[in-house]
Write an enzyme that holds these catalytic residues in place. Structure first.
Site, PDB file in Angstrom:
ATOM      1  N   ASN A  32       6.681  -4.520  -2.915  1.00 50.70           N
ATOM      2  CA  ASN A  32       6.823  -6.045  -3.491  1.00 50.70           C
ATOM      3  C   ASN A  32       7.528  -6.150  -5.084  1.00 50.70           C
ATOM      4  OD1 ASN A  32       4.674  -5.134  -5.146  1.00 50.70           O
ATOM      5  ND2 ASN A  32       3.128  -6.844  -4.232  1.00 50.70           N
ATOM      6  N   ASP A  51       5.941  -8.358   0.462  1.00 48.56           N
ATOM      7  CA  ASP A  51       4.432  -8.038   0.128  1.00 48.56           C
ATOM      8  C   ASP A  51       3.706  -7.990   1.244  1.00 48.56           C
ATOM      9  OD1 ASP A  51       1.770  -8.703  -0.692  1.00 48.56           O
ATOM     10  OD2 ASP A  51       2.617  -9.231  -2.684  1.00 48.56           O
ATOM     11  N   ALA A  75      -0.510  -0.345  -3.580  1.00 46.21           N
ATOM     12  CA  ALA A  75      -1.836  -0.848  -4.039  1.00 46.21           C
ATOM     13  C   ALA A  75      -1.881  -1.066  -5.441  1.00 46.21           C
ATOM     14  CB  ALA A  75      -2.905   0.108  -3.761  1.00 46.21           C
ATOM     15  N   TYR A 141     -12.009  -0.746  -7.299  1.00 44.32           N
ATOM     16  CA  TYR A 141     -10.782  -0.011  -6.826  1.00 44.32           C
ATOM     17  C   TYR A 141     -11.109   1.215  -5.803  1.00 44.32           C
ATOM     18  CZ  TYR A 141      -7.256   3.626  -7.150  1.00 44.32           C
ATOM     19  OH  TYR A 141      -6.505   4.618  -6.772  1.00 44.32           O
ATOM     20  N   ASN A 170      -5.901  13.389 -10.545  1.00 46.18           N
ATOM     21  CA  ASN A 170      -4.915  12.683 -11.509  1.00 46.18           C
ATOM     22  C   ASN A 170      -3.447  13.278 -11.139  1.00 46.18           C
ATOM     23  OD1 ASN A 170      -7.585  12.631 -12.564  1.00 46.18           O
ATOM     24  ND2 ASN A 170      -6.651  11.730 -14.332  1.00 46.18           N
ATOM     25  N   HIS A 189      -2.478   6.488 -18.007  1.00 47.52           N
ATOM     26  CA  HIS A 189      -2.621   7.831 -17.851  1.00 47.52           C
ATOM     27  C   HIS A 189      -2.595   8.557 -19.140  1.00 47.52           C
ATOM     28  CE1 HIS A 189      -1.843   6.182 -13.673  1.00 47.52           C
ATOM     29  NE2 HIS A 189      -3.143   6.859 -13.465  1.00 47.52           N
TER      30      HIS A 189
END
Ligand SMILES: NC(=O)c1ccc[n+]([C@@H]2O[C@H](COP(=O)([O-])OP(=O)(O)OC[C@H]3O[C@@H](n4cnc5c(N)ncnc54)[C@H](O)[C@@H]3O)[C@@H](O)[C@H]2O)c1
Length: 328
Positions: A32, A51, A75, A141, A170, A189
Site C-alpha cells: 500500500n 491495501d 505489516a 506487535y 534484527n 533501528h
C-alpha cells in the site's frame, strides 16, 4: 514459480523480491506504500498498489491468478508504536494477514511464508533462543504476529497449506549493489540511526543503559544481514513440502553489543559518531541471540555475513549513496 510478495516495497520484502526475480520467478508485489517505496520494487515484478485490508486489493491480486506461494511481509512493524496504538497491530495487521490467508486458502495456494518476529519471546529462559522457548509476545506487535501464526496453523490443519513462520531477529545491511536498502520513516533501528549521525543528519546517538550484565554493559542483539535473511526465504520456499508446518528462528546466531556497533561504524565511516549514555528502556532484555540450528539443519542454510563489519559496511554503502533514502 509464480509468487505473491506482500510488503515487497518495504525493506526486507524488496530484497527478497530482488533475489526471486533474479532467479527467474514470476513475482507479483502488493504494497500500500504506507511505509514502502515504489522505487524499491524490482522493475521485473508486477506491482499492485493496494491495501490488504480492502477487498478490491484481494480481487486484483487473486482474480484469474494462480500462485505457487505467498511471502507475507506486509505489516506495521514498530514494537514501541504498538504499545501506543495497539489496534494498528491487533486489528489491522491481523486482519490483513487473515484476509490474505483466506484468499490463499480459497485459491488453493500451496505454500505460505510469514514474516514473524523474535518479539514472541519476551523473557527468554535460555540463551541462545530456540523455538522451544514458550511463546510470550512482548507487545501487541508480537501478539498480532502470533495470531497470524495461529491462523496459518489452522489453514495447515484444515487445508493442508504448507506454512513456515520465520521469526526474525534484527535485520540489517543492504543489497551488495547498494541500489536498495533500509529506509524506514521514522527510523528506529540502531544501525541506520548510527549511520545517520555519520551522515550529519543527527547530532549523536543515545545508548540506552550501560549497566547491563554484558561484557561492556550495553545490550546485545543478533544482527542478521538482510541478504542472508532473504536467502533463507528462498531455501524455505523451495524446501517446504506439502502439508508441512514450521516455525523457525532466523538470526545469525551471533550477538553484538550497542557499543560494538558504534565502534565498528566509527571505523567504517571515519566519523567520530558521538554517543551519550541514557537510562535503560523499559522492557529491553540484556541479550537476545537466536539459536538458528533448526533452520540450518532443515535447509543447509548458513549465514554468510556473521561479523558486524560487513553488515555495517553494506548498510553504509547504501546510505552513503542514498543519504535521503528513496525518492518520494
Ligand atoms: N526489520 C526487522 O528487523 C524485522 C524484524 C522482525 C520482523 N520483521 C517483519 O518483517 C516484515 C518486513 O519488515 P520490514 O522491516 O521490511 O518493514 P517495512 O515497513 O519496510 O515493510 C513492510 C511493508 O508492508 C507494507 N504494508 C503494511 N501494511 C500493509 C497493508 N495492510 N497492505 C499492503 N501493504 C502493507 C508497507 O507499506 C511496507 O512497505 C514485517 O512483517 C515485520 O514485522 C522485521
Amino acid at each position: 514459480m509464480k509468487l505473491l510478495v506482500t510488503g515487497g516495497a518495504g525493506y526486507i520484502g524488496s530484497h527478497v523480491t530482488h533475489l526471486l526475480v533474479a532467479r527467474g520467478d514470476e513475482v507479483t508485489v502488493c504494497d500500500n506504500l504506507v511505509n514502502g517505496h515504489r522505487a524499491a520494487v524490482h522493475p521485473g515484478a508486477r506491482f499492485i498498489q493496494g491495501d490488504l485490508l480492502h477487498a478490491d486489493t484481494l480481487r486484483a491480486l487473486f482474480d484469474g491468478r494462480r500462485y505457487d506461494g505467498i511471502l507475507h511481509f506486509a505489516a506495521y512493524t514498530l514494537v514501541n508504536e504498538s504499545m501506543e496504538r495497539p489496534w494498528r497491530y491487533l486489528r489491522d495487521n491481523v486482519l490483513a494477514g487473515g484476509n490474505l490467508l483466506q484468499a490463499a486458502a480459497e485459491h488453493d495456494v500451496p505454500r505460505f511464508i510469514l514474516s514473524s518476529t523474535a518479539n514472541l519471546y519476551e523473557e527468554p529462559q535460555r540463551l541462545p533462543i530456540s523455538e522451544d522457548e514458550p511463546v510470550q509476545p512482548g507487545s501487541p506487535y508480537g501478539e498480532g504476529k502470533h495470531m497470524i501464526e495461529r491462523m496459518l496453523s489452522w489453514m495447515n490443519r484444515l487445508q493442508g497449506m504448507a506454512g513456515c513462520s520465520l521469526r526474525y531477529f534484527n535485520a540489517a545491511g543492504a543489497h551488495p549493489q547498494g541500489h536498495i536498502g533500509e529506509d524506514h520513516r521514522p527510523e528506529t533501528h540502531l544501525i541506520p540511526l548510527v549511520l545517520q549521525v555519520a551522515l550529519g543528519q543527527r547530532d549523536e546517538i543515545t545508548v540506552f543503559g550501560d549497566d547491563y550484565a554484558t561484557p561492556d554493559g550495553s545490550c546485545i542483539r543478533d544482527y542478521i544481514h538482510v541478504m542472508d535473511l532473504a536467502a533463507a526465504h528462498i531455501l524455505a520456499l523451495d524446501a517446504l513440502a506439502g502439508g508441512e508446518l514450521r516455525a523457525c528462528n532466523l538470526g545469525s546466531g551471533h550477538g553484538y553489543s550497542v557499543l560494538e556497533v558504534l565502534a565498528s561504524a566509527r571505523q567504517i565511516t571515519g566519523h567520530a559518531i558521538p554517543a551519550r549514555i541514557g537510562p535503560r528502556r523499559a522492557g529491553d532484555p540484556a541479550r537476545l541471540v537466536a539459536d538458528n540450528r533448526s533452520l540450518r539443519d532443515w535447509l543447509g542454510w548458513q549465514p554468510q555475513h556473521t561479523a558486524l563489519h560487513p553488515i555495517i559496511a553494506s548498510a553504509w554503502n547504501w546510505h552513503r549513496q542514498h543519504p535521503r533514502g528513496y525518492p518520494e
